[in-house]
Design an enzyme around this catalytic site. Sequence first.
Site, PDB file in Angstrom:
ATOM      1  N   SER A  37      40.139  41.741  38.893  1.00 12.64           N
ATOM      2  CA  SER A  37      38.841  41.247  38.441  1.00 12.64           C
ATOM      3  C   SER A  37      37.673  41.916  39.167  1.00 12.64           C
ATOM      4  CB  SER A  37      38.763  39.724  38.612  1.00 12.64           C
ATOM      5  OG  SER A  37      38.710  39.400  39.983  1.00 12.64           O
ATOM      6  N   LYS A  58      34.415  36.702  43.380  1.00 14.97           N
ATOM      7  CA  LYS A  58      33.479  37.179  42.353  1.00 14.97           C
ATOM      8  C   LYS A  58      32.112  37.432  42.963  1.00 14.97           C
ATOM      9  CE  LYS A  58      36.116  36.969  38.776  1.00 14.97           C
ATOM     10  NZ  LYS A  58      36.834  35.725  38.638  1.00 14.97           N
TER      11      LYS A  58
END
Lengths: 208, 208
Positions: free
Chosen positions: A126, A164
């Site tokens: 990710s 993130k």
Amino acid sequence: MKVITRRQQQVFNYLRDNTDSFSCPPSLAELCVRLGMTSRGSLYKHIMALIEAGLIEPFAGNKQGGIRLTSQAGQEQLQPEQGLPFIGVIAAGKPIEALATVDYMTVPDALKTDKPCYVLQVKGDSMIEAGIFDGDWVVIEQRDCANNGDIVVALIDNAEATLKYLEQGAEQVLLLPANANMTALSYRPEQVVIQGVLVGQMRSYRVH
Amino acid sequence: MKVITRRQQQVFNYLRDNTDSFSCPPSLAELCVRLGMTSRGSLYKHIMALIEAGLIEPFAGNKQGGIRLTSQAGQEQLQPEQGLPFIGVIAAGKPIEALATVDYMTVPDALKTDKPCYVLQVKGDSMIEAGIFDGDWVVIEQRDCANNGDIVVALIDNAEATLKYLEQGAEQVLLLPANANMTALSYRPEQVVIQGVLVGQMRSYRVH
DNA sequence: TTGCCATGTTTTCTTTTTGTTCTCTTTTTT
DNA sequence: AAAAAAGAGAACAAAAAGAAAACATGGCAA
């Protein structure tokens, strides 16, 4: 013994903790850079106060010698370095998978901060466009808040953890992956708990 | 014992840390290059001061002999094996830019091998798609050969060093960047010397 | 041999860095 | 508001570092 102001104590602490990071006794100009000052004259006053207090001594025998600790002041040594705890694996969408036995990992000073840090291994792609690959280790500074643009470890709904980019506003918290194939996720502020901020990253290319 | 100035200490540190990188005791001119000086005369003064301080001795038996450490001076370094030497900066198209004073970097075991390793800092974006960014540190295992697909430090025409994927055939050696904006370069085998193989990579996200 | 070149060595000069002192402004504490 | 501490920045002399040129010498190749 002479009284020391707070700032002078800070300067002395820096000297005490960083003696060995100098290849040779530091000059006033060098110390200014390290301490984030721009004036040698200002620092000079502190150094003089420390010398008068007997905590420090000028490098003898050389006119432009620099500064060093006194022998007694150097006594209080810092404890042996043990490394950072390697907590486990972080994969987007699952809680952090903790190891049964805590491992310790020796990490370069440049990749950690003076705050408490720990190490996680990244699972998944990710953050691939940020140069964080599957299998990489990341060094996380333990914190409960962060700035927009920071890469954070966030715990969502007390259930799943993820690594993130953070973009937080008053109404919503955005967690942005660095992967064109994935989409940003939006949450209400109370759903998201910051667990730490990325301060370092490591990868091994060894063939096992 | 005679007093040493700060610069003289730096020169000595360089000698102490880099003795084994010289095939034979270095001349003043060689040392000038390494230390980034242009005048033998200036360096000469430092060397003489170090000799008088007993830290160094001239290479005997040859009038144009060069310099070497005294036996005692060499001893003191061997004890603290704390990390890998941080050699300097590697930027595609330039020789490796060595630091005047070598310092050491503590590197996790997982990022190094049991062979001799050293650390470089990467300048430029030529390996960006391999997740190696500008400013990253890389751990290099010192070797003179490598396998196809390895990321290597290659010295081209004895002049420029670069970090690239290696693809070697009998007729030509290909050095492949990991950047769509850059093109692969092809060389004859005798133009390229392998200096080491990438075994680890590190990045700091700390704000300074 | 002769000439050439790299070496160590010395000397002269310029530039940079050093500690030091000073004055003035800003920040913190009382 | 007053006092104390901290900082910026300029100025200065002395020390250190550096550049550049010149010189002597030995090794080496033509």
